[in-house]
Design an enzyme around this catalytic site. Sequence first.
Site, PDB file in Angstrom:
ATOM      1  N   PHE A   1       5.612   8.388  -0.062  1.00 46.30           N
ATOM      2  CA  PHE A   1       4.605   9.129  -0.034  1.00 46.30           C
ATOM      3  C   PHE A   1       3.293   8.563  -0.303  1.00 46.30           C
ATOM      4  O   PHE A   1       2.147   9.030   0.146  1.00 46.30           O
ATOM      5  CB  PHE A   1       4.571  10.278  -1.012  1.00 46.30           C
ATOM      6  N   LYS A   2       3.124   7.254  -0.744  1.00 43.96           N
ATOM      7  CA  LYS A   2       1.981   6.391  -0.880  1.00 43.96           C
ATOM      8  C   LYS A   2       1.419   6.138   0.415  1.00 43.96           C
ATOM      9  O   LYS A   2       0.078   6.076   0.216  1.00 43.96           O
ATOM     10  CB  LYS A   2       2.311   5.198  -1.763  1.00 43.96           C
TER      11      LYS A   2
END
Length: 472
Positions: free
Chosen positions: A112-113
């Site tokens: 998700f980063k």
Amino acid sequence: MKYISTRGDQTERRFCEILLEGLAPDGGLYLPVRYPKIDTATLARWRGLSYAELAFEILSLYIDDIPPLDLKRLAEKTYTAEVFGTDAIVPLKPLEPGLCLESLSNGPTLAFKDMAMQLLGNLFEYELARRGEQLNILGATSGDTGSAAEYAMRGKAGVRVFMLSPHGRMSPFQQAQMFSLQDENIHNLAVEGVFDDCQDIVKAVSNDLEFKRAYRIGTVNSINWARLLAQVVYYFAGYFQATQSNDEQVSFTVPSGNFGNVCAGHVARMMGLPVKHLVVATNENNVLEEFFRTGTYRVRGSSETWETSSPSMDISKASNFERFVFDLLGRDGVRTKALFGDALSREGVFTVSTDEFARIAGYGFQSGRSTHADRLATIRATYEGQGVLIDTHTADGVKVARELREDGVPMIVLETALPAKFEGTIAEALGAEVHAPRPAALADLESRPKRFRVMPADTAVIQQYVRDHVPL
């Protein structure tokens, strides 16, 4: 829009002034002087937008020193189907009635980063070119931030990355994603310690203002407001997909270690997004869960920080937590500094007052905890029951979400990473015959040549390495 520090410095700064910074000069974190409020008409208009259009609308509320057309181009350049796999960018994946995953891990590093880091890379390159300057990024990672930052910054003009990671404490896939990069502007430093040691070094360097200015040090960790701001967008996108009208509420469960991801949800809720609960899901390193249950925030030392099968959450000092506490305390910078700058450094613990603790419910927070056994059971149950394979951190979120969801309120679990990054635990949960799929381009990742340096957990040593690799 202007920004101030959580520790009392009321000097108002514009977005591009803080974009290339980490901590504020007084050691605090930047927050906007106010959260823009979204009315029902605006919410209705946003419902039909593409992800890039939605990103532009939200970013433009906080960024008024980049021309709107340039900001729009940056959003369109960042959020494409080519980079994130689908036109929806963050599609919802139903698990069972009332419970779904928001797919945030389809970017270049399968975590998700990427959602924020891809934008940050483009913002950095844009602003550095505008200034004719260079930036040396010093970051710390417990697993996914590092690779997301490095893939976003590799080849970017005017940018070098010095990424600290805890030596031997990431999964083989996570480690290989970072260490296999051969780009000259990428420096991987494996620190002999835990993530909190890495994070402490980054904060110490950020507080050394003379060094920071001389070597043009910036950060991509979630202490950087721009990164957290980018994450606000997918809360709105998830809400629109999970509801039919703006009269409905949803809840989000967020696997949490450093509090950055769920802090973005707090910002979205403060803006007026109809969020009933923000559920903080931790692993065995349950510093945050303990606070929301008791009102006491007690950081752990290295010896008390467990090495778990959800390693990106093996964190005992949640650096973004200060932003929420600042709001909880009525934006009292003096009191925030007393807790985070004085009490924690002196005693390693603080407890909010009874009245302050009672206010937490008004912000919608709940919390829960998951263990290794819970992760295995949740991975197994989700695969056998719904045919969906999830990673270990997402499993922490699903486990807690199933305990706290409410009838009539959709619960969205924010996906943390793809299961391919944690094949050992997937095999333990499901047996060796079940393989987590990975992109063909990453099939031989772990066997690629690696480029990294093992370093002691010593700020002065890290600073000297930077000096040796940055021309003045």
